[in-house]
Design an enzyme around this catalytic site. Structure first.
Site, PDB file in Angstrom:
ATOM      1  N   ARG A  37       0.774  -1.244   0.088  1.00  0.00           N
ATOM      2  CA  ARG A  37      -0.014  -0.035   0.114  1.00  0.00           C
ATOM      3  C   ARG A  37       0.807   1.300   0.042  1.00  0.00           C
ATOM      4  O   ARG A  37       0.500   2.224  -0.561  1.00  0.00           O
ATOM      5  CB  ARG A  37      -0.705   0.092   1.181  1.00  0.00           C
ATOM      6  CG  ARG A  37      -1.946   1.003   1.122  1.00  0.00           C
ATOM      7  CD  ARG A  37      -3.106   0.788   2.369  1.00  0.00           C
ATOM      8  NE  ARG A  37      -4.240   2.022   2.467  1.00  0.00           N
ATOM      9  CZ  ARG A  37      -4.455   2.850   2.993  1.00  0.00           C
ATOM     10  NH1 ARG A  37      -3.340   3.059   4.420  1.00  0.00           N
ATOM     11  NH2 ARG A  37      -5.287   3.575   2.963  1.00  0.00           N
ATOM     12  N   ALA A  70      -7.572   7.309  -0.485  1.00  0.00           N
ATOM     13  CA  ALA A  70      -7.113   6.118  -0.455  1.00  0.00           C
ATOM     14  C   ALA A  70      -8.325   5.628   0.756  1.00  0.00           C
ATOM     15  O   ALA A  70      -8.136   6.116   1.544  1.00  0.00           O
ATOM     16  CB  ALA A  70      -5.668   5.672   0.065  1.00  0.00           C
ATOM     17  N   SER A  71      -9.031   4.691   0.356  1.00  0.00           N
ATOM     18  CA  SER A  71      -9.887   3.924   1.185  1.00  0.00           C
ATOM     19  C   SER A  71      -9.381   3.160   2.441  1.00  0.00           C
ATOM     20  O   SER A  71      -8.365   2.804   2.663  1.00  0.00           O
ATOM     21  CB  SER A  71     -11.127   2.842   0.468  1.00  0.00           C
ATOM     22  OG  SER A  71     -11.506   3.675  -0.651  1.00  0.00           O
ATOM     23  N   VAL A  72     -10.322   3.226   3.544  1.00  0.00           N
ATOM     24  CA  VAL A  72      -9.885   2.467   4.545  1.00  0.00           C
ATOM     25  C   VAL A  72      -9.619   0.717   4.319  1.00  0.00           C
ATOM     26  O   VAL A  72     -10.292   0.100   3.793  1.00  0.00           O
ATOM     27  CB  VAL A  72     -10.813   2.534   5.703  1.00  0.00           C
ATOM     28  CG1 VAL A  72     -10.477   1.754   7.015  1.00  0.00           C
ATOM     29  CG2 VAL A  72     -11.189   3.864   6.198  1.00  0.00           C
TER      30      VAL A  72
END
Length: 398
Positions: A37, A70-72
């Site tokens: 990530r 950026a999503s959880v």
């Protein structure tokens, strides 16, 4: 002397934490342990890249929410689990974000089978750059209004939206194969749920929905926001099909004459979610909206404190309203909080009792979710409570 953890160690630690909270399919777990990530978040501290939090990648000046983020990670894992991809599936992602989700999809189905689209040129370029750097050159990145889909690569076995969607566009129907799955953060009556839908001919049929929150997609304007006081510290969010008299509501709150506070029989623990009350109410009541009370309004005690000041369900009719409250009681140490309703306006008490009926219905089956059937606006509906939108009809039934 302790050593600084590596990216791989932090990544595995994050995935382990997610697995401790929810079941994750083995292929999704493997992808999340594989894709770094941090490679999609340049300039972010390594440890911050591996916290279970959203990360803004482009601000939206003058707006309360960022343009892209950026999503959880736990929500990413949840939605990929809902998507249920198989190797070789053709997948369309609406909302390219950082490119991280597209990289995960590439691990799941193969990069040649993944198309991601974003309306913002900076976001699309960021995704293209990070995907290339991470070795996913075969993923297709398109700069385009995501509501149009990407017809040139259709049809798709899976479509996933990583932006909040208020209505399901006909183009997505046309680009999804019969039997294919659509997963999207769908917004109705002020709340957002990640809904997993399977196409069955002319219907989309749900087999699960989970609470979530996403930046809304650009190009859909079915939600309205109204200030209920001069300082703009109390706001009502509602859908375009709802008949809302915002002037009458503002006058009611200005008068500062509450109709009263009422308690249900339902108690909750300190970490127990009560968002299901909202969901339950939307399956049969078209008066459900979202009430937003800012910290400034809380400090001035302008109204009785809502259960969640930033986003609480509220029933609205004419110049009256009733919204969800939480009151601490010492009766039950395991469930010390009691749900209720605060009411304002001439019909406030009636609305409060209606809201308490929704609370009690939820309390009888707290984990139950409604069955959702979606049809196009040009066709009929399934049995249940219908919410009409310009391009789709949503039917909810317990």
């Amino acid at each position: 002397m302790s050593q600084t953890p590596t990216a791989g160690q932090l990544r595995n630690r994050l995935v382990d934490a997610i697995l401790g909270e929810r079941a994750v399919p083995s292929d999704v777990e493997r992808a999340m342990r594989t894709v770094p990530r941090d490679a999609f978040l340049p300039g972010i501290e390594l440890e911050n890249a591996y916290t279970d939090q959203a990360v803004t990648i482009k601000d939206n000046p003058g707006k309360p929410l960022p343009l892209s983020c950026a999503s959880v990670p736990s929500v990413v894992a949840m939605m990929l689990g809902q998507l249920g991809t198989r190797p070789g599936d053709k997948v369309l992602e609406v909302g390219a974000g950082t490119g991280y989700n597209a990289a995960l999809l590439a691990e799941l189905v193969g990069g040649d089978n993944v198309t991601t689209v974003d309306i913002d040129s900076d976001v699309a370029l960021h995704a293209r750059t990070t995907l290339n750097a991470a070795g996913h050159e075969s993923v297709t990145v398109i700069e385009r209004n995501g509501l149009l889909g990407v017809h040139e690569n259709a049809p798709y076995d899976r479509i996933i939206a990583t932006v909040g969607v208020w209505d399901i566009p006909a183009t997505w129907w046309e680009q999804l194969v019969d039997g294919g799955r659509l997963v999207l953060p769908l917004r109705w009556r002020g709340q957002t749920r990640s809904v997993a839908l399977t196409r069955r001919g002319g219907e989309l049929v749900s087999d699960g929905m989970e609470l979530c929150g996403f930046v809304p997609i650009i190009g859909q304007n079915g939600e309205r926001t109204a200030s209920l006081n001069a300082a703009d510290t109390i706001r009502l969010h509602y859908d375009q099909d709802q008949d809302i008299d915002t002037a009458a509501l503002a006058d009611t709150l200005l008068a500062k004459r509450p109709a009263g506070s009422f308690l249900s029989t339902q108690r909750i623990g300190g970490k127990e979610s009560f968002d299901g009350v909202w969901l339950r109410a939307t399956a049969g009541d078209d008066r459900v909206c979202r009430l937003e009370v800012t910290p400034e309004a809380e400090e001035q005690a302008l109204i009785h404190r809502p259960a969640a000041p930033g986003r609480s369900p509220v029933l609205v009719e004419g110049g009256s309203l009733a919204y969800l409250t939480v009151t601490r009681e010492g009766v039950d140490p395991d469930r010390p909080f009691r749900l209720g309703a605060a009411a304002y306006g001439p019909r406030g008490e009636e609305l409060a009792h209606d809201l308490i009926a929704h609370i009690d219905a939820w309390g009888a089956a707290r984990l139950a979710v409604p069955h959702m059937t979606v049809t196009s606006s040009a066709t009929g509906t399934a049995p249940g409570h219908v919410i009409n939108k310009p391009e789709s009809r949503i039917t909810l039934a317990y």
